[in-house]
Write a protein that holds these residues in place. Structure first.
Motif, mmCIF file in Angstrom:
data_model
loop_
_atom_site.group_PDB
_atom_site.id
_atom_site.type_symbol
_atom_site.label_atom_id
_atom_site.label_comp_id
_atom_site.label_asym_id
_atom_site.label_seq_id
_atom_site.Cartn_x
_atom_site.Cartn_y
_atom_site.Cartn_z
ATOM 1 N N ARG A 164 2.471 -7.382 -5.122
ATOM 2 C CA ARG A 164 1.745 -6.971 -6.307
ATOM 3 C C ARG A 164 0.649 -7.671 -6.037
ATOM 4 O O ARG A 164 -0.670 -7.120 -6.513
ATOM 5 C CB ARG A 164 2.791 -7.574 -7.378
ATOM 6 N N ARG A 165 0.380 -8.901 -5.477
ATOM 7 C CA ARG A 165 -0.798 -9.574 -5.426
ATOM 8 C C ARG A 165 -1.719 -8.656 -4.423
ATOM 9 O O ARG A 165 -2.850 -8.430 -4.620
ATOM 10 C CB ARG A 165 -0.740 -10.945 -4.760
ATOM 11 N N LEU A 166 -1.137 -8.412 -3.271
ATOM 12 C CA LEU A 166 -2.080 -7.623 -2.402
ATOM 13 C C LEU A 166 -2.515 -6.217 -2.806
ATOM 14 O O LEU A 166 -3.431 -5.646 -2.452
ATOM 15 C CB LEU A 166 -1.131 -7.510 -1.030
ATOM 16 N N LEU A 167 -1.756 -5.751 -3.706
ATOM 17 C CA LEU A 167 -1.932 -4.353 -4.160
ATOM 18 C C LEU A 167 -2.835 -4.235 -5.433
ATOM 19 O O LEU A 167 -3.667 -3.464 -5.779
ATOM 20 C CB LEU A 167 -0.893 -3.504 -4.352
ATOM 21 N N ALA A 206 9.538 8.263 15.547
ATOM 22 C CA ALA A 206 8.982 8.071 16.602
ATOM 23 C C ALA A 206 7.674 7.070 16.139
ATOM 24 O O ALA A 206 7.255 7.227 14.838
ATOM 25 C CB ALA A 206 8.508 9.222 17.157
ATOM 26 N N PRO A 207 6.908 6.779 17.034
ATOM 27 C CA PRO A 207 5.639 5.992 16.730
ATOM 28 C C PRO A 207 4.645 7.061 15.788
ATOM 29 O O PRO A 207 4.674 8.081 16.040
ATOM 30 C CB PRO A 207 4.974 5.624 18.048
ATOM 31 N N VAL A 208 4.070 6.360 14.811
ATOM 32 C CA VAL A 208 3.022 7.082 13.975
ATOM 33 C C VAL A 208 1.722 7.038 14.291
ATOM 34 O O VAL A 208 1.218 6.136 14.765
ATOM 35 C CB VAL A 208 3.188 6.595 12.520
ATOM 36 N N SER A 209 1.033 8.147 14.121
ATOM 37 C CA SER A 209 -0.504 7.858 14.198
ATOM 38 C C SER A 209 -1.002 7.161 13.130
ATOM 39 O O SER A 209 -1.169 7.257 12.151
ATOM 40 C CB SER A 209 -1.086 9.475 14.119
ATOM 41 N N LEU A 210 -1.588 6.126 13.765
ATOM 42 C CA LEU A 210 -1.973 5.077 12.666
ATOM 43 C C LEU A 210 -3.479 5.270 12.177
ATOM 44 O O LEU A 210 -3.836 5.228 11.131
ATOM 45 C CB LEU A 210 -2.264 3.654 13.594
ATOM 46 N N GLN A 211 -4.407 6.075 12.984
ATOM 47 C CA GLN A 211 -5.480 6.517 12.397
ATOM 48 C C GLN A 211 -5.283 7.554 11.319
ATOM 49 O O GLN A 211 -5.968 7.441 10.096
ATOM 50 C CB GLN A 211 -6.285 7.434 13.562
ATOM 51 N N GLU A 212 -4.305 8.382 11.426
ATOM 52 C CA GLU A 212 -4.202 9.093 10.140
ATOM 53 C C GLU A 212 -3.234 8.428 9.093
ATOM 54 O O GLU A 212 -3.816 8.529 7.858
ATOM 55 C CB GLU A 212 -3.179 10.432 10.519
ATOM 56 N N ALA A 213 -2.364 7.335 9.323
ATOM 57 C CA ALA A 213 -1.696 6.835 8.310
ATOM 58 C C ALA A 213 -2.651 5.818 7.564
ATOM 59 O O ALA A 213 -2.615 5.818 6.105
ATOM 60 C CB ALA A 213 -0.551 5.843 8.960
ATOM 61 N N TYR A 214 -3.716 5.478 8.314
ATOM 62 C CA TYR A 214 -4.514 4.499 7.438
ATOM 63 C C TYR A 214 -5.558 4.962 6.574
ATOM 64 O O TYR A 214 -6.227 4.382 5.787
ATOM 65 C CB TYR A 214 -5.160 3.338 8.399
ATOM 66 N N ARG A 215 -5.821 6.278 6.722
ATOM 67 C CA ARG A 215 -6.671 6.997 6.114
ATOM 68 C C ARG A 215 -6.141 6.947 4.665
ATOM 69 O O ARG A 215 -6.942 7.061 3.410
ATOM 70 C CB ARG A 215 -6.846 8.630 6.466
ATOM 71 N N GLU A 216 -4.721 6.975 4.402
ATOM 72 C CA GLU A 216 -4.181 6.955 3.166
ATOM 73 C C GLU A 216 -3.646 5.887 2.636
ATOM 74 O O GLU A 216 -3.285 5.686 1.490
ATOM 75 C CB GLU A 216 -3.097 8.160 2.929
ATOM 76 N N ALA A 217 -3.207 5.016 3.530
ATOM 77 C CA ALA A 217 -2.601 3.878 3.103
ATOM 78 C C ALA A 217 -3.344 2.607 2.399
ATOM 79 O O ALA A 217 -4.508 2.495 2.495
ATOM 80 C CB ALA A 217 -2.098 2.921 4.251
ATOM 81 N N ALA A 218 -2.737 1.996 1.215
ATOM 82 C CA ALA A 218 -3.333 1.014 0.288
ATOM 83 C C ALA A 218 -2.813 -0.345 1.027
ATOM 84 O O ALA A 218 -3.762 -1.399 0.664
ATOM 85 C CB ALA A 218 -2.641 1.168 -0.885
ATOM 86 N N LEU A 219 -1.735 -0.296 2.037
ATOM 87 C CA LEU A 219 -1.582 -1.669 2.634
ATOM 88 C C LEU A 219 -0.717 -1.457 3.874
ATOM 89 O O LEU A 219 -0.004 -0.422 4.085
ATOM 90 C CB LEU A 219 -0.498 -2.435 1.567
ATOM 91 N N CYS A 220 -0.849 -2.125 4.745
ATOM 92 C CA CYS A 220 -0.232 -2.363 6.033
ATOM 93 C C CYS A 220 0.697 -3.583 6.136
ATOM 94 O O CYS A 220 0.248 -4.680 5.830
ATOM 95 C CB CYS A 220 -1.132 -2.295 7.229
ATOM 96 N N VAL A 221 1.961 -3.375 6.523
ATOM 97 C CA VAL A 221 2.852 -4.643 6.540
ATOM 98 C C VAL A 221 3.298 -4.650 8.159
ATOM 99 O O VAL A 221 3.699 -3.440 8.759
ATOM 100 C CB VAL A 221 4.131 -4.374 5.720
ATOM 101 N N CYS A 222 3.061 -5.668 9.055
ATOM 102 C CA CYS A 222 3.371 -5.569 10.469
ATOM 103 C C CYS A 222 3.567 -7.278 10.555
ATOM 104 O O CYS A 222 3.233 -7.910 9.976
ATOM 105 C CB CYS A 222 2.208 -5.052 11.208
ATOM 106 N N VAL A 266 2.296 2.695 1.518
ATOM 107 C CA VAL A 266 2.321 1.544 2.401
ATOM 108 C C VAL A 266 3.053 1.909 3.555
ATOM 109 O O VAL A 266 3.923 2.389 3.871
ATOM 110 C CB VAL A 266 3.264 0.320 1.789
ATOM 111 N N PHE A 267 2.078 1.553 4.760
ATOM 112 C CA PHE A 267 2.699 1.879 6.280
ATOM 113 C C PHE A 267 3.403 0.403 6.617
ATOM 114 O O PHE A 267 2.654 -0.700 6.771
ATOM 115 C CB PHE A 267 1.520 2.350 7.105
ATOM 116 N N ALA A 268 4.265 0.388 7.386
ATOM 117 C CA ALA A 268 5.184 -0.822 7.704
ATOM 118 C C ALA A 268 5.472 -0.668 9.121
ATOM 119 O O ALA A 268 6.103 0.470 9.492
ATOM 120 C CB ALA A 268 6.143 -1.303 6.947
ATOM 121 N N TYR A 269 5.273 -1.556 9.922
ATOM 122 C CA TYR A 269 5.690 -1.520 11.529
ATOM 123 C C TYR A 269 6.264 -2.909 11.603
ATOM 124 O O TYR A 269 5.743 -3.942 11.715
ATOM 125 C CB TYR A 269 4.659 -1.191 12.406
ATOM 126 N N LEU A 270 7.889 -2.820 11.591
ATOM 127 C CA LEU A 270 8.444 -3.744 11.523
ATOM 128 C C LEU A 270 9.585 -3.928 12.575
ATOM 129 O O LEU A 270 10.010 -2.704 13.226
ATOM 130 C CB LEU A 270 9.107 -4.201 10.202
#
Length: 398
Positions: free
Chosen positions: A358-361, A286-302, A236-240
């Motif tokens: 749990r619902r989202l996943l 530091a800020p994360v490369s979103l393109q790379e993170a989203y290749r593997e992420a099952a969920l984004c929280v922002c 899960v990638f989170a930008y909060l």
């Protein structure tokens, strides 16, 4: 070739400067001369460091407006906070924009949330265009829509606010013998509206058959490669941001559900102690490369910021959205209506965050809707969008 001046006056973040940078580069490729005036020259310096154009400080409102409701009901009331309560307050800013145009001598003014630039351009007979997201690109030819349509707002309040907005702006135009505005939206749209969004992300859920949806314009987030915590759980990638009251509870729920969380929280990157500590949670420095993170992420929280949200959906990743203001809430509501994410602002309080995670996943519909979104806009290209914008501006100049 023409001289085109790009303006940003209101709002925060780097999205405005990023959008104008892409447009500036495309205009330069066509041989046009470009200049800029920006609300913030400090935070945008890194983004614009390699752009070879003059960048000036935009005339902006620096004072406190009294008597405006704390929760603004429309864009008119937002503009009241920025000098539009009466002509006397607004006159100085218009004078600043007029002086800027007189010095630069542009052929066309392009505004990214820059209503006073549009007003000043009309005062001196310069053509103008607007570029940007739906929130500050309202429907043309009608009254400004409510921003808080979930509340029972008196119709008179919306009408009176737009009337006063028009009285203020038109008083300035009359001083310069320029034609008046008929609708408050004209102050934000200029002579040509270039709407950089899609229906699924439109804050006003407009249904106009003639709407031209150009697609979101943003600088893809570059940054460090994602570092995922070890284990077997979903990534899960989170930008909060710590200003959201539930950021700690959401992170704790993700960890409790066994997720491997990569979180970029700017305050932690700046040295603040982390709100949750766990081997399943890694805080990016530091800020994360979103393109790379989203290749593997099952969920984004922002929080519903455009660039983070749109890139998740274009990668087919569903989103848990924690909006912090009306603009983010309206976009988050649209995403939930299309099934690709959950708008946490609509959940009952207190919120069972583990259940929502749990619902989202586990429920397939969220990912299917996000993947349908990605398929629908497969092949969308930021460079092609920039060229479309240039085509439209050149047609206007012609």
């Amino acid at each position: 070739m023409a001289h085109i001046h790009l303006c940003w006056e209101l709002g925060g973040g780097l999205g405005h400067a990023g959008r104008l940078k892409m447009l500036a580069l495309a205009l330069q490729e066509r041989g046009h001369r470009v200049s800029m005036s920006l609300r913030d020259l400090v935070q945008t310096d890194r983004v614009l460091a390699d752009l070879d154009v003059p960048v000036l400080q935009a005339p902006v409102w620096l004072h406190q407006a009294m008597g405006v409701p704390p929760a603004q009901a429309s864009l008119a009331e937002i503009l009241f906070l920025c000098g539009y309560l009466d002509p006397g307050a607004l006159r100085g800013m218009v004078r600043g924009w007029r002086a800027l145009f007189q010095q630069l001598q542009p052929d066309l003014v392009v505004a990214d949330y820059a209503p006073t630039a549009i007003l000043a351009a009309r005062c001196v007979g310069l053509p103008s265009a607007s570029v940007g997201i739906g929130f500050y690109s309202p429907p043309a030819g009608r009254a400004l829509p409510p921003l808080r349509d979930w509340e029972a707002l008196p119709a008179a309040r919306l009408h009176n606010a737009e009337t006063r907005l028009l009285q203020t702006a038109n008083a300035i135009l009359a001083e310069h013998r320029a034609p008046p505005f008929r609708w408050g939206a004209e102050l934000l749209l200029g002579d040509q509206q270039l709407l950089c969004t899609w229906p699924e992300l439109d804050h006003y859920a407009r249904q106009d058959a003639g709407t031209r949806w150009l697609g979101p314009s943003f600088l893809p987030q570059t940054g460090e490669p994602p570092q995922w915590p070890p284990g077997e759980g979903p990534k899960v990638f989170a930008y909060l941001k710590s200003a959201h009251p539930d950021h700690e509870a959401v992170l704790a729920a993700l960890v409790a559900e066994g997720c491997r969380v990569l979180c970029y929280l700017p305050e932690i990157a700046a040295g603040r102690p982390p709100p949750v500590n766990s081997p399943l949670l890694h805080y990016a420095r530091a800020p994360v490369s979103l393109q790379e993170a989203y290749r593997e992420a099952a969920l984004c929280v922002c929080h519903g910021g455009e660039a983070t949200l749109v890139q998740a959906l274009l990668a087919g990743v569903p989103v848990l959205l924690l909006p912090m203001q009306a603009e983010q809430f309206l976009m988050s509501r649209q995403v939930e209506r299309h099934g690709a994410g959950l708008n946490a602002a609509l959940l009952a309080r207190p919120t069972d965050w583990r259940r929502q995670v749990r619902r989202l996943l586990s429920e397939a519909g969220w990912r299917q809707a996000a993947q349908s979104f990605a398929q629908r806009y497969r092949g969308f290209d930021q460079r092609q969008l920039a060229l479309q914008l240039v085509d439209a501006l050149e047609a206007q100049l012609a």
